[in-house]
Design an enzyme around this catalytic site. Structure first.
Site, short mmCIF file in Angstrom:
data_model
loop_
_atom_site.label_atom_id
_atom_site.label_comp_id
_atom_site.label_asym_id
_atom_site.label_seq_id
_atom_site.Cartn_x
_atom_site.Cartn_y
_atom_site.Cartn_z
N ASN A 81 0.83 -1.21 0.00
CA ASN A 81 0.00 0.00 0.00
C ASN A 81 0.86 1.26 0.00
OD1 ASN A 81 -2.43 -1.43 0.18
ND2 ASN A 81 -2.28 -1.57 2.40
N HIS A 82 0.32 2.33 -0.53
CA HIS A 82 0.89 3.67 -0.35
C HIS A 82 -0.13 4.46 0.46
CE1 HIS A 82 3.81 3.62 -4.03
NE2 HIS A 82 3.65 2.40 -3.51
N THR A 83 0.33 5.14 1.48
CA THR A 83 -0.60 5.82 2.37
C THR A 83 -1.45 6.85 1.62
OG1 THR A 83 -0.84 7.11 4.39
CG2 THR A 83 1.11 7.56 3.05
#
Length: 210
Positions: A81-83
């Protein structure tokens, strides 16, 4: 019956008892769960199928008993994931050396959605993808190439991108009976004695097994 051996079928090196080939302490697999891979060596399940599962995050993959996992099924963990809390999707915290950031803040690069938990007697179809934080209930079926982004209820059939419920496998009262019996936790001898009822879908006979 020996759920601790690697290959359950004589001469078949494409199918393994998964608990016998995983080594990471953050992966737990129940007895008799199988994984089949005709494209790669099934012994490489951790490398090929459990993705972005880095020790820094301490997230877990928990798979129950008597599950069937088809070739190419993937479990995609939180580090993929990327925040979304940042104004940018760029993972600055991962490159702390380049940007003079604190190494201790690496995990802020992604949003942590939790463990992946698969119940018992779950069938995961070819090339299906299970995303971080998803919980799949007992007896569920995940369709071919489905992308599962949300929890799946017990004895549900789901498919599509993103995966949605197609239907329940059984009537609600039958589902409740199976959930109550939890046959997968019975001793092997009792399961052996019950195979005719299990395979024929005879829930009333299964309830009478002693």
């Amino acid at each position: 019956m020996d759920c601790n051996k690697i290959y359950p079928r004589t001469g078949d090196t494409q199918t393994v008892y998964l608990k016998s080939v995983v080594n990471r302490p953050t992966i737990e697999v129940g007895d008799y769960t199988i994984y089949n891979d005709f494209a790669n060596d099934p012994l490489d399940f951790e490398k090929n199928n459990v993705l972005y599962h880095y020790p820094i995050n301490h997230d877990r993959l928990i798979i129950g008993k008597f599950c069937s996992i088809a070739c190419g099924a993937k479990f995609v963990f939180n580090c993929a994931n990327h925040t979304l809390k940042s104004l940018s999707t760029y993972t600055f915290p991962l490159f702390f050396e380049e940007w003079d950031l604190q190494k201790s803040d690496v995990a802020t690069a992604w949003d942590n959605k939790g463990d992946i938990i698969i119940g018992n007697d779950v069938w995961i179809g070819y090339d299906a993808i299970i995303m971080a934080g998803v919980k799949i209930g007992d007896g569920a079926i995940i369709g071919t190439r489905a992308v599962v982004t949300k929890d799946v209820e017990p004895y549900s059939i789901v498919g599509g991108v993103p995966a949605k419920e197609i239907r329940k496998r059984f009537a609600p009262e039958v589902i409740e009976k199976i959930k109550s019996l939890q046959w997968w936790n019975w001793p092997e001898e009792k399961i052996q004695k019950s195979l005719t009822a299990i395979q024929s879908g005879d829930i009333d006979s299964l309830e009478r097994v002693v």
